[in-house]
Write a protein that holds these residues in place. Structure first.
Motif, PDB file in Angstrom:
ATOM      1  N   GLY A 168       0.783  -1.231   0.000  1.00 20.20           N
ATOM      2  CA  GLY A 168       0.000   0.000   0.000  1.00 20.20           C
ATOM      3  C   GLY A 168       0.808   1.272   0.000  1.00 20.20           C
ATOM      4  O   GLY A 168       0.281   2.348   0.285  1.00 20.20           O
ATOM      5  N   ARG A 169       2.098   1.179  -0.349  1.00 14.21           N
ATOM      6  CA  ARG A 169       2.968   2.353  -0.351  1.00 14.21           C
ATOM      7  C   ARG A 169       3.434   2.672  -1.761  1.00 14.21           C
ATOM      8  O   ARG A 169       3.737   1.766  -2.550  1.00 14.21           O
ATOM      9  N   ILE A 170       3.525   3.961  -2.083  1.00 13.61           N
ATOM     10  CA  ILE A 170       4.196   4.363  -3.312  1.00 13.61           C
ATOM     11  C   ILE A 170       5.666   4.000  -3.163  1.00 13.61           C
ATOM     12  O   ILE A 170       6.291   4.329  -2.153  1.00 13.61           O
ATOM     13  N   PRO A 171       6.248   3.285  -4.109  1.00 12.08           N
ATOM     14  CA  PRO A 171       7.640   2.851  -3.973  1.00 12.08           C
ATOM     15  C   PRO A 171       8.591   4.016  -3.714  1.00 12.08           C
ATOM     16  O   PRO A 171       8.414   5.115  -4.248  1.00 12.08           O
ATOM     17  N   ASP A 172       9.603   3.763  -2.881  1.00 12.48           N
ATOM     18  CA  ASP A 172      10.594   4.797  -2.579  1.00 12.48           C
ATOM     19  C   ASP A 172      11.376   5.200  -3.818  1.00 12.48           C
ATOM     20  O   ASP A 172      11.720   6.369  -3.994  1.00 12.48           O
ATOM     21  N   LEU A 173      11.699   4.222  -4.657  1.00 12.47           N
ATOM     22  CA  LEU A 173      12.480   4.472  -5.869  1.00 12.47           C
ATOM     23  C   LEU A 173      11.739   3.832  -7.044  1.00 12.47           C
ATOM     24  O   LEU A 173      12.099   2.754  -7.508  1.00 12.47           O
ATOM     25  N   PRO A 174      10.698   4.497  -7.543  1.00 14.57           N
ATOM     26  CA  PRO A 174       9.857   3.865  -8.564  1.00 14.57           C
ATOM     27  C   PRO A 174      10.631   3.504  -9.827  1.00 14.57           C
ATOM     28  O   PRO A 174      11.346   4.338 -10.389  1.00 14.57           O
ATOM     29  N   PRO A 175      10.523   2.268 -10.271  1.00 16.90           N
ATOM     30  CA  PRO A 175      11.148   1.887 -11.545  1.00 16.90           C
ATOM     31  C   PRO A 175      10.309   2.415 -12.706  1.00 16.90           C
ATOM     32  O   PRO A 175       9.083   2.508 -12.610  1.00 16.90           O
TER      33      PRO A 175
ATOM     34  N   PRO B 216      -6.984  10.506  -4.962  1.00 17.97           N
ATOM     35  CA  PRO B 216      -6.441  10.536  -6.334  1.00 17.97           C
ATOM     36  C   PRO B 216      -5.477  11.684  -6.583  1.00 17.97           C
ATOM     37  O   PRO B 216      -4.412  11.484  -7.179  1.00 17.97           O
ATOM     38  N   ASP B 217      -5.809  12.889  -6.145  1.00 20.60           N
ATOM     39  CA  ASP B 217      -4.957  14.044  -6.428  1.00 20.60           C
ATOM     40  C   ASP B 217      -3.673  14.028  -5.616  1.00 20.60           C
ATOM     41  O   ASP B 217      -2.574  14.225  -6.145  1.00 20.60           O
ATOM     42  N   GLY B 218      -3.802  13.776  -4.314  1.00 20.52           N
ATOM     43  CA  GLY B 218      -2.622  13.770  -3.454  1.00 20.52           C
ATOM     44  C   GLY B 218      -1.667  12.644  -3.800  1.00 20.52           C
ATOM     45  O   GLY B 218      -0.446  12.841  -3.847  1.00 20.52           O
ATOM     46  N   SER B 219      -2.203  11.446  -4.062  1.00 18.75           N
ATOM     47  CA  SER B 219      -1.329  10.308  -4.372  1.00 18.75           C
ATOM     48  C   SER B 219      -0.692  10.474  -5.750  1.00 18.75           C
ATOM     49  O   SER B 219       0.443  10.052  -5.963  1.00 18.75           O
ATOM     50  N   ARG B 220      -1.417  11.109  -6.677  1.00 20.07           N
ATOM     51  CA  ARG B 220      -0.821  11.389  -7.981  1.00 20.07           C
ATOM     52  C   ARG B 220       0.402  12.287  -7.827  1.00 20.07           C
ATOM     53  O   ARG B 220       1.463  12.040  -8.424  1.00 20.07           O
ATOM     54  N   GLU B 221       0.290  13.322  -7.018  1.00 15.68           N
ATOM     55  CA  GLU B 221       1.405  14.246  -6.812  1.00 15.68           C
ATOM     56  C   GLU B 221       2.566  13.550  -6.117  1.00 15.68           C
ATOM     57  O   GLU B 221       3.728  13.734  -6.478  1.00 15.68           O
ATOM     58  N   ARG B 222       2.270  12.711  -5.124  1.00 16.09           N
ATOM     59  CA  ARG B 222       3.341  11.999  -4.423  1.00 16.09           C
ATOM     60  C   ARG B 222       4.039  11.012  -5.359  1.00 16.09           C
ATOM     61  O   ARG B 222       5.277  10.880  -5.332  1.00 16.09           O
ATOM     62  N   ALA B 223       3.251  10.327  -6.172  1.00 13.75           N
ATOM     63  CA  ALA B 223       3.843   9.371  -7.119  1.00 13.75           C
ATOM     64  C   ALA B 223       4.712  10.093  -8.144  1.00 13.75           C
ATOM     65  O   ALA B 223       5.794   9.608  -8.507  1.00 13.75           O
ATOM     66  N   LEU B 224       4.258  11.253  -8.606  1.00 11.77           N
ATOM     67  CA  LEU B 224       5.046  12.012  -9.574  1.00 11.77           C
ATOM     68  C   LEU B 224       6.364  12.476  -8.960  1.00 11.77           C
ATOM     69  O   LEU B 224       7.427  12.343  -9.593  1.00 11.77           O
ATOM     70  N   ARG B 225       6.311  12.997  -7.736  1.00  9.83           N
ATOM     71  CA  ARG B 225       7.546  13.467  -7.092  1.00  9.83           C
ATOM     72  C   ARG B 225       8.547  12.328  -6.938  1.00  9.83           C
ATOM     73  O   ARG B 225       9.745  12.488  -7.214  1.00  9.83           O
ATOM     74  N   ALA B 226       8.065  11.173  -6.484  1.00 14.81           N
ATOM     75  CA  ALA B 226       8.960  10.030  -6.295  1.00 14.81           C
ATOM     76  C   ALA B 226       9.531   9.557  -7.631  1.00 14.81           C
ATOM     77  O   ALA B 226      10.711   9.204  -7.722  1.00 14.81           O
ATOM     78  N   THR B 227       8.706   9.572  -8.662  1.00 18.11           N
ATOM     79  CA  THR B 227       9.146   9.102  -9.981  1.00 18.11           C
ATOM     80  C   THR B 227      10.179  10.042 -10.583  1.00 18.11           C
ATOM     81  O   THR B 227      11.189   9.596 -11.155  1.00 18.11           O
ATOM     82  N   LEU B 228       9.956  11.344 -10.479  1.00 19.85           N
ATOM     83  CA  LEU B 228      10.935  12.298 -11.010  1.00 19.85           C
ATOM     84  C   LEU B 228      12.246  12.227 -10.222  1.00 19.85           C
ATOM     85  O   LEU B 228      13.335  12.352 -10.808  1.00 19.85           O
ATOM     86  N   ALA B 229      12.149  12.005  -8.924  1.00 18.65           N
ATOM     87  CA  ALA B 229      13.367  11.844  -8.120  1.00 18.65           C
ATOM     88  C   ALA B 229      14.127  10.594  -8.560  1.00 18.65           C
ATOM     89  O   ALA B 229      15.369  10.584  -8.635  1.00 18.65           O
ATOM     90  N   SER B 230      13.401   9.526  -8.852  1.00 17.44           N
ATOM     91  CA  SER B 230      14.032   8.297  -9.336  1.00 17.44           C
ATOM     92  C   SER B 230      14.734   8.547 -10.668  1.00 17.44           C
ATOM     93  O   SER B 230      15.885   8.132 -10.875  1.00 17.44           O
ATOM     94  N   LEU B 231      14.058   9.250 -11.573  1.00 16.38           N
ATOM     95  CA  LEU B 231      14.663   9.576 -12.862  1.00 16.38           C
ATOM     96  C   LEU B 231      15.899  10.449 -12.677  1.00 16.38           C
ATOM     97  O   LEU B 231      16.955  10.202 -13.281  1.00 16.38           O
ATOM     98  N   ASN B 232      15.788  11.457 -11.840  1.00 18.88           N
ATOM     99  CA  ASN B 232      16.922  12.370 -11.631  1.00 18.88           C
ATOM    100  C   ASN B 232      18.133  11.665 -11.035  1.00 18.88           C
ATOM    101  O   ASN B 232      19.273  12.114 -11.223  1.00 18.88           O
ATOM    102  N   SER B 233      17.898  10.546 -10.349  1.00 19.63           N
ATOM    103  CA  SER B 233      19.022   9.830  -9.732  1.00 19.63           C
ATOM    104  C   SER B 233      19.956   9.225 -10.784  1.00 19.63           C
ATOM    105  O   SER B 233      21.098   8.881 -10.456  1.00 19.63           O
TER     106      SER B 233
END
Length: 535
Positions: free
Chosen positions: A371-378, A420-437
């Motif tokens: 039930g968690r958005i992955p820390d480092l989304p693939p 939906p809105d809050g989790s979308r924003e959290r998922a996007l932040r985590a995903t962009l952080a993963s990409l930036n890594s």
């Protein structure tokens, strides 16, 4: 674009629910076969998820918004319908950046690919294993692909086909053993294992070791397209594909009505009664000799009077499909710099894998399952404009601007239902952080701006896809993929589109041999109709 039907005509040989690419394919084949055809589409445009759009205000760039590449559409469909579409082959299969370099798979330079494997793994063993493994899948693809446009073979016949071509190990590896076991046995390096594993996880929320083997089924469809497994870029964007199918259907005589919402389907012995509302909200009705459901099976069940919970926005039953992806569309002023010394054009020309070692994939799955958005989304990235700049307006085509689409794995619907809105924003932040890594500069620094000064970035979750395109649970395949053969004796020789109602057929991605932009289910449904008595 849409043609209104003759209001005096109350019966059609074929009524199709949904003008996605499969519905349009079915319409084109049925109409060319002499059947009267009416297509009813809820949206104000055709194409379903196979569309191009300008999502950024004041920006002349037509992005393939929901689906990106083409592999499974048989050349037979293109030739039979005389579709004027062009698919471009990508030279580079993939690039996977890691801390100490990266893995670049160049389909035209074995020596360069061998060197890349050696740099990543310290030896050439996995390069040799890679060659053997994908030679095996290529031979399976060569044998299986032609069967996708024919009636279903029994499992035993496909087993004999595969074993006769490549041996029993190939059959076990693809059809009987969990993908994770196979990849661990085949490759020594965790990154190499992960690159191969991703084809089993696109749109499929699964552990690579699941005994259900749904990850194997997903993997199989990603490596058998047209007998090669190549994923090609549609010139003009995905909208060019659905546009060509629309034109073929209309030219053959099909009537297509948009802003038409089907409200019920009632099959009987002599026909199927279909109720729908038009753009003005008026209730309409028509009788069909056959009803072809280009919509998802869950939606068809609702239209037939089944579980009303299987409705976007309602509480989904346990059996309801669940999507598993985050889609992010971006327009960049230029390609970002990479930490590795690889040419960015080569890195972004194929599929760029972000944090997709096997361990990273499994960790992300475990976190999402809890039930968690992955820390480092693939995720993986595709750059359309390196292969085709026709989707850019003149002012952008002359610059270094590029469109990229990011497909995030292990982002199941359950993570987005409650907020939906809050989790979308959290998922996007985590995903962009993963990409930036894996980049040498933040992706945010190269995002273009729209007419209002906002970054050219659009993000869609499974819940968004459910609302945007009518995909139940945001599942891009409508439901988990099936094996491309008959799993029971009575299904052999059929087309994989039949339902319990003889006059109601599946014609979308939820049919057997569905999924992806292929037209295979639409063609199969039309073959059933054309093989029956007219009306």
């Amino acid at each position: 674009m849409a043609c209104m039907p003759d209001s005096m005509r109350a019966r059609y040989d074929v009524v199709i629910v949904g003008a996605g690419h499969n519905g349009l394919t079915a319409a084109a084949y049925a109409a060319r076969g002499g059947r009267s055809v009416l297509v009813l589409e809820r949206a104000d445009h055709v194409g379903g998820a196979a569309v191009s759009a300008r999502p950024f205000a004041g920006v002349d760039a037509r992005l393939s918004r929901y689906s990106y590449l083409v592999s499974l559409m048989p050349r037979q469909v293109v030739e039979e319908l005389r579709l004027p579409i062009t698919l471009k082959r990508r030279r580079y299969s993939s690039y996977t950046p890691v801390a100490d370099g990266g893995l670049l798979v160049d389909t035209q330079d074995d020596a360069a690919t061998r060197a890349s494997f050696r740099r990543l793994t310290g030896s050439e063993a996995d390069f040799e294993a890679w060659g053997r493994f994908y030679a095996m899948t290529a031979e399976v693809a060569r044998r299986l692909a032609p069967t996708l446009t024919e009636p279903l073979l029994p499992r035993s016949a496909v087993r004999d086909l595969v074993i006769g071509a490549v041996g029993e190990v190939a059959w076990r590896s693809l059809f009987e053993e969990p993908l994770g076991e196979v990849l661990r046995r085949t490759f020594a390096d965790d990154v190499v294992r992960g690159v191969a594993a991703t084809d089993g996880l696109i749109g499929t929320f699964a552990d690579v070791d699941e005994p259900s083997l749904r990850q194997n089924r997903c993997f199989l469809y990603h490596v058998i397209g047209n007998g090669t497994g190549d994923w090609d870029v549609p010139v003009g964007g995905m909208g060019a594909v659905s546009g060509a199918l629309h034109d073929a259907a209309v030219a053959a005589g099909a009537s297509i009505v948009t802003s038409a919402t089907v409200t019920s389907v009632d099959p009987g012995a002599s026909g199927v009664e279909v109720a729908w509302t038009d753009a003005a909200g008026r209730t309409r009705g028509v009788t069909a000799g056959h009803l072809l459901a280009g919509c998802a099976p869950a939606e068809l069940e609702r239209l037939l009077g089944g579980d009303d919970a299987a409705r976007p926005g309602g509480e989904a039953p346990a059996s309801y499909p669940e999507g598993a992806q985050l889609k992010v569309n971006m327009l960049l002023t230029r390609l970002p710099r990479l930490r590795d010394d690889v040419d960015p054009v080569a890195a972004f020309s194929g599929t760029l894998h972000v944090n997709e070692s096997l361990t990273q994939l499994q960790d992300a799955h475990a976190q999402a399952a809890a039930g968690r958005i992955p820390d480092l989304p693939p995720s993986e990235i595709y750059c359309h404009t390196l292969s085709d700049r026709t989707i850019l307006g003149p002012s952008f085509a002359r610059t270094e601007a590029q469109t990229i689409t990011l497909f995030g794995l292990h982002m199941p619907t359950r993570l987005f239902r409650a907020d939906p809105d809050g989790s979308r924003e959290r998922a996007l932040r985590a995903t962009l952080a993963s990409l930036n890594s894996v980049l040498a500069e933040p992706i945010e620094d190269v995002l273009a701006l729209d007419a209002h000064g906002a970054p050219c970035l659009e993000v869609r979750t499974p819940v968004d896809l459910e609302g945007d395109v009518g995909l139940p649970g945001g599942h891009i395949f409508h439901r988990d993929l099936s094996w491309p053969f008959a799993e029971s004796d009575d299904a052999a020789g059929r087309w994989g589109v039949e339902t319990e109602h003889p006059r109601v057929l599946l014609a979308g991605a939820g049919a057997r041999r569905g999924g992806g932009v292929s037209g295979i289910p639409g063609r199969a449904a039309a073959m059933v109709v054309l093989g029956s008595a007219a009306g």
